[in-house]
Design a protein around this motif. Sequence first.
Motif, PDB file in Angstrom:
ATOM      1  N   SER A  84      -7.143  -8.537   1.320  1.00 31.69           N
ATOM      2  CA  SER A  84      -5.735  -7.872   1.390  1.00 31.69           C
ATOM      3  C   SER A  84      -4.646  -8.682   0.707  1.00 31.69           C
ATOM      4  CB  SER A  84      -5.428  -7.184   2.692  1.00 31.69           C
ATOM      5  OG  SER A  84      -6.021  -6.372   3.038  1.00 31.69           O
ATOM      6  N   ASP A  95       3.004  -6.246   2.669  1.00 31.77           N
ATOM      7  CA  ASP A  95       2.387  -5.113   2.723  1.00 31.77           C
ATOM      8  C   ASP A  95       0.908  -5.520   2.738  1.00 31.77           C
ATOM      9  OD1 ASP A  95       1.997  -2.200   1.843  1.00 31.77           O
ATOM     10  OD2 ASP A  95       0.984  -3.113  -0.004  1.00 31.77           O
ATOM     11  N   ARG A 126      -1.819  -3.390   5.112  1.00 33.86           N
ATOM     12  CA  ARG A 126      -2.948  -2.945   4.682  1.00 33.86           C
ATOM     13  C   ARG A 126      -4.169  -3.731   5.395  1.00 33.86           C
ATOM     14  NH1 ARG A 126      -4.999  -2.994  -1.645  1.00 33.86           N
ATOM     15  NH2 ARG A 126      -2.900  -2.042  -1.674  1.00 33.86           N
TER      16      ARG A 126
END
Length: 259
Positions: free
Chosen positions: A162, A172, A176
């Motif tokens: 990720s 972010d 994820r």
Amino acid sequence: MVGADGAHSTVRRLVFGPQERFLTHPGLYVATTMLGRADADPGTVLIHNEPGRAVVIHPTTGVQGVAFLFRYPQLPVDRVRDVAEQKLLIAARFAGMGWRVPELLRAVGETSDLYFDSVSRIRVGRWSRGRTVLVGDAADCVSLFGEGLSMAIAGAATLARSLAACPDDPVDALRRYERVHRRRLWAHHLGARWPGMFWCRRPAPASAPGTRCSASGRVSPRWDGDHAAGRQPTGREGVRNRDVPSAHRGHGRHRRPVR
């Protein structure tokens, strides 16, 4: 910062809050140590259990190990960390138990390498806060038999992928990672309470009809035996793998343990 420091995570305590917010004690403790002798049969696990306590002799990396599982109210932190207290508690909790337990208790008394902890459940609402993230048992304890090490490795790999996919947006990337890895853990959570509850069942009232007082047996490391075939354990072999439901798969469909 990555907090991968276990169920009693210091990173989680400093960043997310005190342990009491996230830890549930289901009333089960485990102690393990090595026996210092080679496995006679590395494909066999031996189990002797009575209501509220169980002893397991199991293969490790070429030598035998022993695990003591028992029900007990939550202990103060200082008693959990005191090795002398741990040994006294194990000796008292397993006193009077037959089979090979006296020999195994002597091994506990002599060892300098004893693992002791509660079988805890950890649930954290969000695994990341800013640029700090939790991995493995620090984020989510499945259970003693819930493939915690495997899930921690898988989670770390997911986190790495990720972060690589979102190099300019780490927040972010952390979201994820959590989204993907939570889905992976979901099936394991469905059966997470079953193993300890089976091997260390609560003592039933003495007057309860049909109560099983104790059992000894051997099981294969392969837990998904053909229990659907309806075979029954015989003689001194006790509980075999075919009588153990596949609850660890999260099916929701399994027979009650054979009594």
